[in-house]
Design a protein around this motif. Structure first.
Motif, short mmCIF file in Angstrom:
data_model
loop_
_atom_site.label_atom_id
_atom_site.label_comp_id
_atom_site.label_asym_id
_atom_site.label_seq_id
_atom_site.Cartn_x
_atom_site.Cartn_y
_atom_site.Cartn_z
N GLU A 52 -5.92 4.29 3.95
CA GLU A 52 -6.36 3.35 2.79
C GLU A 52 -7.68 3.94 2.22
O GLU A 52 -8.51 4.20 3.14
CB GLU A 52 -6.37 2.05 3.11
CG GLU A 52 -5.02 1.22 3.48
CD GLU A 52 -5.19 -0.12 3.94
OE1 GLU A 52 -5.95 -0.72 3.83
OE2 GLU A 52 -3.90 -0.47 4.29
N THR A 93 5.91 -3.74 8.98
CA THR A 93 6.28 -4.09 10.41
C THR A 93 4.88 -4.49 11.16
O THR A 93 4.63 -3.83 12.00
CB THR A 93 6.82 -2.61 10.95
OG1 THR A 93 5.65 -1.63 10.75
CG2 THR A 93 7.83 -1.90 10.37
N LYS A 130 4.19 -9.90 -7.28
CA LYS A 130 3.92 -8.60 -7.34
C LYS A 130 4.35 -7.64 -8.25
O LYS A 130 3.70 -6.93 -8.98
CB LYS A 130 4.13 -7.97 -6.02
CG LYS A 130 2.84 -7.29 -5.26
CD LYS A 130 3.13 -6.71 -3.75
CE LYS A 130 2.27 -7.22 -2.71
NZ LYS A 130 2.62 -6.80 -1.59
N TYR A 138 0.80 -1.17 0.07
CA TYR A 138 -0.02 -0.16 0.08
C TYR A 138 0.91 1.22 0.01
O TYR A 138 0.75 2.05 -0.91
CB TYR A 138 -0.95 0.06 1.19
CG TYR A 138 -2.05 -0.65 1.11
CD1 TYR A 138 -3.29 -0.05 0.24
CD2 TYR A 138 -2.26 -2.00 1.46
CE1 TYR A 138 -4.40 -0.49 0.48
CE2 TYR A 138 -3.58 -2.50 1.31
CZ TYR A 138 -4.80 -1.91 0.56
OH TYR A 138 -5.89 -2.52 0.24
N VAL A 139 1.64 1.41 0.97
CA VAL A 139 2.37 2.56 1.19
C VAL A 139 3.51 2.75 0.06
O VAL A 139 3.60 3.74 -0.59
CB VAL A 139 3.17 2.68 2.48
CG1 VAL A 139 4.24 3.33 2.59
CG2 VAL A 139 2.01 2.73 3.60
N LYS A 160 -2.18 -2.65 15.33
CA LYS A 160 -0.80 -3.33 15.80
C LYS A 160 0.04 -1.98 16.28
O LYS A 160 1.14 -2.20 16.84
CB LYS A 160 -0.09 -3.80 14.17
CG LYS A 160 0.57 -2.93 13.41
CD LYS A 160 1.29 -3.42 12.02
CE LYS A 160 1.62 -2.24 11.17
NZ LYS A 160 2.39 -1.49 11.55
N THR A 181 6.16 2.42 9.45
CA THR A 181 6.06 2.79 10.91
C THR A 181 7.06 1.75 11.81
O THR A 181 6.81 0.57 11.86
CB THR A 181 4.75 2.46 11.20
OG1 THR A 181 3.70 3.38 10.33
CG2 THR A 181 4.27 2.95 12.76
N ASP A 238 10.21 -5.04 -4.91
CA ASP A 238 9.44 -5.88 -3.88
C ASP A 238 10.25 -7.43 -3.99
O ASP A 238 10.65 -7.71 -5.19
CB ASP A 238 8.10 -5.88 -4.19
CG ASP A 238 7.40 -6.05 -2.88
OD1 ASP A 238 6.58 -5.19 -2.39
OD2 ASP A 238 7.65 -7.52 -2.49
N1 LIG Z 1 -1.33 0.51 4.96
C1 LIG Z 1 -1.40 1.75 5.42
O1 LIG Z 1 -2.43 2.39 5.29
C2 LIG Z 1 -0.13 2.38 6.08
C3 LIG Z 1 -0.45 3.80 6.46
C4 LIG Z 1 0.62 4.50 6.90
C5 LIG Z 1 1.81 3.68 7.25
N2 LIG Z 1 1.88 2.29 7.11
C6 LIG Z 1 3.15 1.55 7.43
O2 LIG Z 1 4.08 1.39 6.19
C7 LIG Z 1 4.50 0.00 6.19
C8 LIG Z 1 4.05 -0.77 5.08
O3 LIG Z 1 2.75 -1.16 5.15
P1 LIG Z 1 1.73 -1.74 3.83
O4 LIG Z 1 0.28 -1.60 4.28
O5 LIG Z 1 2.43 -1.04 2.58
O6 LIG Z 1 2.46 -3.27 3.96
P2 LIG Z 1 2.17 -4.36 2.70
O7 LIG Z 1 2.43 -5.43 3.54
O8 LIG Z 1 1.04 -3.81 1.87
O9 LIG Z 1 3.66 -4.13 1.81
C9 LIG Z 1 4.70 -4.27 2.22
C10 LIG Z 1 5.81 -4.87 1.03
O10 LIG Z 1 7.09 -4.89 1.44
C11 LIG Z 1 7.79 -6.22 0.58
N3 LIG Z 1 8.81 -6.47 1.39
C12 LIG Z 1 9.39 -6.88 2.49
N4 LIG Z 1 10.47 -6.99 2.39
C13 LIG Z 1 11.09 -6.66 1.39
C14 LIG Z 1 12.51 -6.33 0.94
N5 LIG Z 1 13.64 -6.66 1.83
N6 LIG Z 1 12.74 -5.99 -0.23
C15 LIG Z 1 11.70 -5.50 -1.02
N7 LIG Z 1 10.30 -5.77 -0.70
C16 LIG Z 1 9.92 -6.09 0.59
C17 LIG Z 1 6.74 -7.00 1.01
O11 LIG Z 1 6.79 -8.21 -0.18
C18 LIG Z 1 5.52 -6.37 0.68
O12 LIG Z 1 4.97 -6.41 -0.71
C19 LIG Z 1 4.08 -0.64 7.76
O13 LIG Z 1 5.10 -0.41 8.64
C20 LIG Z 1 2.76 0.24 7.91
O14 LIG Z 1 2.70 0.36 9.35
C21 LIG Z 1 0.85 1.57 6.32
#
Ligand SMILES: NC(=O)c1ccc[n+]([C@@H]2O[C@H](COP(=O)([O-])OP(=O)(O)OC[C@H]3O[C@@H](n4cnc5c(N)ncnc54)[C@H](O)[C@@H]3O)[C@@H](O)[C@H]2O)c1
Length: 437
Positions: A153, A86, A35, A10-11, A268, A122, A30
């Motif tokens: 989101e 995270t 993906k 997402y982020v 979380k 985060t 990624d």
């Molecule tokens: N989803 C939200 O609305 C939101 C909003 C603000 C902050 N965040 C924070 O942002 C972070 C990511 O959240 P998200 O929802 O995007 O997670 P997500 O699970 O949708 O995406 C994380 C991605 O990172 C990839 N990944 C993991 N290790 C990797 C590496 N070594 N190299 C390349 N890619 C790798 C995974 O395959 C996955 O596709 C978290 O810490 C979350 O708390 C999320």
């Protein structure tokens, strides 16, 4: 300017597409090859309004790319963002930083020129310092910065393009000055629209993110408890929310009662914040209580359905409308539905569910006995009771008479207060909502 982002979730995907839209050259990587393959074929792995077009436009114009390797992605970049997950660490609720540290080490090893490593993920206070200790011995030319993300989101692009603020945490030294200058340049389009930039230390930036999410979660739990009080006292929580929210010190947002907060962040992040605070010897009792109130609330929703059906749901067909933790997303992470559906199934009901976007994920996440319907009306057909868990717009438009006509029973539990109480009762429903007389 050129940047790389690790993590196309997402982020990462939203930030990458938006930075590209600002005119920055963005390489998105990624570790999940499927993906990246999907993105290269023009398929967006998540549902987020407007994201498909934004990605397509920037791929077409050559600003957003999905290179094969991290080394390719890092060619000529000034900053690398970590947007990896995270999640809660199993067993203790601390943030699991495995992905962050692994990704940071990969970047340090692959870097061939000075760059800023920015955490958008985060991460708990102290992580930036730990990252410095991790990456500097491998590569002394790396600067660590914190740029927490606040997008929601379902409204992610608007939030990224017109945020309430941008938080930039950097080291208090020459490294930090360089990082701050790079990040200010990157965010220049937002500076031009007068977005407040909060430049601060690494530790402060890390705490801002958790404090913001915990405060919002607390606001939701607060109004949920007040809603219960309103029910007991014969008052209307919506009027209470309006009456207090018009006070500028309180604000009207995040005062909607419901079945408890869910999603990939609040549950979380509140837990991790509370755990960190205990470790530092300064427990956050309000946050701890917020978590407990919210966990209990999700369980209480199933109890309310059972009570509305006279205390026994064995053999009853219950239609659940909405599975995602909120509308305009397909995300079911920590959604109330993940508690409510299993509880109803365990009490002997047969559950038939419908969600406009999250059915793909939903199939694996719910009890095997759950039936999935192709539409809201199909889910409601012959149902003894209906439970509305997510306030998708398409549910708002369903006329009470039609709902009643397709159902076998007359119990309707509206846990988002979408419908007009009087119209539902006139249509013949035994109507339960939240915090209304
Ligand atoms: N989803 C939200 O609305 C939101 C909003 C603000 C902050 N965040 C924070 O942002 C972070 C990511 O959240 P998200 O929802 O995007 O997670 P997500 O699970 O949708 O995406 C994380 C991605 O990172 C990839 N990944 C993991 N290790 C990797 C590496 N070594 N190299 C390349 N890619 C790798 C995974 O395959 C996955 O596709 C978290 O810490 C979350 O708390 C999320």
């Amino acid at each position: 300017m050129k940047i790389a982002i690790l993590g196309a979730g997402y982020v990462g995907l939203v930030s990458g597409a938006c930075f590209a839209e600002f005119g920055v050259q963005v390489a998105l990587v990624d570790k999940d090859a499927s993906k990246i393959a999907a993105l290269r074929e023009g398929r967006i792995p998540i549902y987020e309004p407007g994201l498909d077009k934004l990605v397509a436009d920037n791929v077409r114009d050559g600003r957003l790319t999905f290179p094969d390797t991290l080394e390719d992605a890092m060619e000529g970049v000034e900053a690398v963002f970590l947007a990896v997950g995270t999640p809660s660490r199993r067993g203790d609720g601390h943030a699991d930083l495995t992905y962050v540290f692994t990704a940071a080490e990969q970047v340090a090893r692959a870097a061939t020129r000075p760059l800023t490593l920015v955490t958008k993920s985060t991460v708990p206070v102290g992580t930036g310092r730990r990252l410095i200790e991790l990456v500097r011995p491998i590569n002394p030319d790396i600067t660590v910065a914190s740029n927490p993300e606040f997008l929601r989101e379902g409204a992610a692009i608007g939030d990224f393009m017109r945020p309430d603020r941008v938080v930039l945490g950097t080291e208090d030294n020459e490294h930090g000055q360089r990082a701050l200058e790079t990040l200010r340049r990157l965010y220049r389009p937002l500076y031009l629209i007068e977005t407040p930039i909060v430049a601060t230390s690494l530790e402060t930036a890390e705490i801002i993110k958790y404090a913001a999410n915990s405060f919002l979660a607390m606001k939701i739990s607060f109004i949920n408890e007040v809603a219960d009080l309103c029910e007991a006292a014969g008052a209307d929580v919506h009027d209470v929310a309006r009456g207090i929210g018009l006070d500028g010190r309180i604000g009207r947002k995040f005062l909607h009662p419901g079945p408890g907060y869910g999603g990939s962040c609040f549950p979380k992040d509140t837990l991790a914040f509370a755990r960190t605070a205990v470790d530092l010897g300064t427990p956050l009792r309000l946050v701890e209580t917020t978590i407990a109130v919210n966990d209990a609330r999700k369980e209480d929703m199933a109890r309310r359905v059972i009570a509305a059906m006279g205390g026994d749901v064995r053999g009853k067909r219950i239609a659940v409308l909405g599975l995602a933790f909120k509308p305009e997303t397909d995300d079911i992470r920590d959604a109330p539905s993940l508690v409510v559906l299993p509880a109803l199934a365990a009490a002997g009901a047969s559950v038939v569910a419908y969600d406009p976007q999250s059915m793909g994920f939903a199939r694996q996440a719910y009890p095997a006995s759950t039936e999935f319907a192709p539409s809201a009306m199909a889910a409601l057909a012959d149902a003894d009771a209906a439970v509305l868990l997510t306030e998708w717009n398409e549910f708002r438009a369903l006329p009470p008479d039609r709902l009643k006509a397709v159902m076998r029973g007359d119990v309707f539990c509206d846990f988002r207060n979408v419908y007009d109480r009087k119209s539902m009762i006139e249509a013949g429903f035994k109507y339960t909502s939240i915090g209304r007389p």
